[in-house]
Every structure is written in C-alpha cells, then in structure tokens.
Design an enzyme around this catalytic site. Structure first.
Site, PDB file in Angstrom:
ATOM      1  N   GLY A   1       2.932   1.891  -4.060  1.00  0.00           N
ATOM      2  CA  GLY A   1       3.922   0.951  -4.586  1.00  0.00           C
ATOM      3  C   GLY A   1       5.317   1.533  -4.704  1.00  0.00           C
TER       4      GLY A   1
ATOM      5  N   LEU B   1       0.804  -1.217   0.000  1.00  0.00           N
ATOM      6  CA  LEU B   1       0.000   0.000   0.000  1.00  0.00           C
ATOM      7  C   LEU B   1       0.834   1.263   0.000  1.00  0.00           C
ATOM      8  CD1 LEU B   1      -2.855   1.457   0.627  1.00  0.00           C
ATOM      9  CD2 LEU B   1      -2.092   1.356   3.011  1.00  0.00           C
ATOM     10  N   TYR B   2       1.999   1.259   0.611  1.00  0.00           N
ATOM     11  CA  TYR B   2       2.750   2.493   0.854  1.00  0.00           C
ATOM     12  C   TYR B   2       3.076   3.244  -0.433  1.00  0.00           C
ATOM     13  CZ  TYR B   2       3.508   0.711   5.618  1.00  0.00           C
ATOM     14  OH  TYR B   2       3.348   0.237   6.894  1.00  0.00           O
ATOM     15  N   THR B   3       2.645   4.502  -0.432  1.00  0.00           N
ATOM     16  CA  THR B   3       2.849   5.445  -1.541  1.00  0.00           C
ATOM     17  C   THR B   3       2.585   4.811  -2.903  1.00  0.00           C
ATOM     18  OG1 THR B   3       5.257   5.013  -1.417  1.00  0.00           O
ATOM     19  CG2 THR B   3       4.406   6.975  -0.291  1.00  0.00           C
TER      20      THR B   3
END
Length: 369
Positions: free
Chosen positions: A62, A58-60
């Site tokens: 990908g 999920l972070y930024t």
C-alpha cells in the site's frame, strides 16, 4: 525530451507514451526506492512532461499508492495526472474474498485504493490478474457500476488470456458496459509472445497495450552478465525462484543482450534506451511503464524516445529475439493464406486509406493586439 500524448485505446483519455511505474516506491519487499528517491523520480518524470502513473493496491503493502497520492497532491496535479491502479491480489491470508475478481473484492479494493491515493476517482482501474473463477460478466458489470458511480473513469485488464480479454470486450459491447480501454501485459525483446494474439486483439478492438517489464526485469539494461560474480541487482536474488516473471537467465536471452549491446554502441545510446525505444515503437503499444529504483536510471529511460532505430538495426534486434509462432498461427502467413485468395493480391485497405490524427503546431492567437 519532448513528451507526446496519444489516446488510450478507443477512449478519449490522453496519456504520455512513457508511464511511471510505482512498484519500486517503498522498500517493504527488500528492494525498491526510499521516499526521497521516489519523490525525486516522480518530480523528474513530471518535469519531463509525463502524466501517466501506474500503481496497484498490492505494491509494497500500500505504500506505493499512498506515496503517489501524496506526491500528486503536494504539487496540485490531480487534474493533470492520469492515475492507473489495480485489484486482484490478496493481502489478508485466510480470507478468500479479500482477493480475486468477484464483486465483493472489487468494491472493497476500490474503496481502499481511493483512500490511500487520497482522491475521489481513479482514471484507469485494471484487473491485475485473471483468477480463473470469476465470470467476465460479473467483472464487467461491477466495473461499469463503478464508472457510473463516478469512482472510476476507464477500465482495463492485466495478465489475462487473450480469449478472456476478447470475451470481456464482447460482453461490454453487447451489454452497453464501459469498454476495455487498456491491456497491461509483459513485453520486451526477451518476451514477445503477445505479438501473436494480444496485439491483433488490441488493435482491432480498441484496447491500448500498456507494457510492463520492458527491460525484462533489468536484464536488458546490461547490468547482468552470464559469468558475473556478486549481486548486480534484483534478478540475481531470484536466480532460483519459481516465479515465472523472474526466470530471465537463458542462452537465448544472453544472445539478445549481446546483440542489444552492440547495436546500442553503434547508435551511441544506452542499452536501456534502445530496448525501451524498440518496445514503444512496436505495433499496438500505447505506453511503456518505466520502473526504476534510482533517479539516474529514470533520467536515462526518459531519453528513450529521442531517436529512431534505423531499419537495418531494428532487423538485427528482431532476428536475435524472434520466437516461433505457435499453432495455429503458421496457417495465417502468406504461404497458406495465398491459397485462400486464389493467388490474387488481397488486403484490408490500401496504404493511406486512413490517415493518423496528429495535433501539432502553433496555436492561433485570440488576441486582437
């Protein structure tokens, strides 16, 4: 600083006591670090001896996984690096199977993460959040399949109820699946609820606790004040949010900040270093995830384990941050338990019964010269 390594839970995986979080790698969410800054923080962490990297699909969008994979590859660190990533959240609106903890999404997510990270295996794969729907049996069987296929080395859970984590570990033990080696949970002077259920669970059943938000989203760094004007950081942008993770401004927390500042001044340390040290040296904690947006912040954080908190000062921090034990935990204290033991002194094992294993010192020479 001198980095030390300990095994994660009951596994043989050696990880540094400070992990590098990558949720700040990328600016797609309106805050975070650009590529140059992220690379500088990665380098500083590696040069300090760190080997444990935390990220998520999920972070930024990908970007965090992609950059982490590229940084690791550029320095030829894949065998040295311990990479942890997570699945659960949905990035495809309208498709319920593009998120959650069912087999369909786990298999989809792991393949996507492997591609972004540019690797053929993930060292620690974690369920990011309980979805309230998928049976633990399905999650554990799927993760065990991934371990047997060589795509995952160890598994863990993040942000789940204690009863669910307990059931998952029991299922793994009874069915011969890969056991839970890590629990990733929020913990700080401002958020101490895991002490009642999760710490006993983790220490008794072999799961090391990975701490996220040890600085309470920056609150414990000292940059926020009750009467400040202007925008000091990310929390200011969330003053009116409904997100429970960012609701940090309260009278209790301001009292903690004030006491933390006084104790830090007495020790000659930064507030962030003191808050991180307290968390890292609490029972059940395997590693603490550092999340920074600036190189100077990370460099300061990396000095968090270079000192010890005197008992009297630790007691001051714990007194101001204490939380009432929820039911039924008051029944587990000495006042009630002494009725169980008939007034006799009764314990688990005597002090020194099991000595810790700590490998240190000079290596023997294998040369005949």
């Amino acid at each position: 600083m001198s980095m030390t390594y300990y095994t994660l839970g009951n596994s043989g995986l050696r990880v540094s006591r400070l992990a590098l979080g990558t949720m700040t790698f990328g600016t797609e969410w309106g805050w975070g670090a650009d590529r140059e800054t992220a690379r500088a923080m990665f380098d500083a962490y590696v040069e300090a001896g760190g080997n444990f990297f935390d990220t998520a699909d999920l972070y930024t969008g990908g970007t965090a996984e992609t950059w982490l994979g590229e940084f690791v590859a550029e320095r030829g660190l894949r065998d040295k690096a311990v990479i942890a990533t997570k699945f659960s959240f949905n990035s495809e609106p309208g498709n319920p199977n593009a998120g959650g903890n069912g087999r369909k999404n786990i298999v989809r997510a792991v393949e996507a993460s492997l591609k972004r990270l540019g690797t053929d295996h993930i060292d620690l794969y974690l369920m990011h959040v309980w979805d309230r729907l998928t049976p633990a049996e399905e999650v554990l069987r799927t993760l065990d399949d991934l371990v047997r296929a060589g795509k995952v080395r160890h598994i863990g859970l993040s942000d789940v109820p204690a009863w669910y984590a307990g059931r998952a570990q029991a299922v793994a033990e009874l069915r011969g699946y890969e056991p839970i080696s890590a629990l990733q949970l929020e913990y700080s002077l401002a958020e101490r609820m895991i002490e009642h259920e999760f710490v006993p669970l983790a220490t008794r059943h072999g799961a090391g606790i990975m701490v996220w938000s040890p600085l309470a989203s920056g609150l414990l760094s000292g940059k926020y004040r009750p009467t400040q004007a202007g925008n000091a950081g990310r929390l200011d942008g969330f003053r009116n949010t409904t997100h429970p993770g960012f609701q940090k401004f309260s009278d209790r927390n301001w009292a903690i900040v004030a006491e933390l500042e006084q104790v830090a001044a007495e020790l000659g340390r930064s507030m962030a270093q003191l808050a991180l040290n307290w968390v890292a040296t609490q029972p059940g904690i395997a590693t603490v995830i550092l999340g920074a947006t600036k190189l100077a912040q990370l460099q300061d954080n990396l000095g968090a384990l270079d000192f010890e908190i005197p008992t009297a000062l630790r007691q001051r921090l714990e007194a101001v941050s204490s939380v009432a034990a929820p039911f039924p935990h008051p029944y587990f204290g000495s006042q009630i338990q002494v009725r169980v033991t008939g007034g006799t002194v009764t314990g688990d094992k005597p002090s020194g019964y099991s000595l810790p294993v700590l490998v240190e010192g000079e290596a023997v020479s294998i040369s005949s010269n």
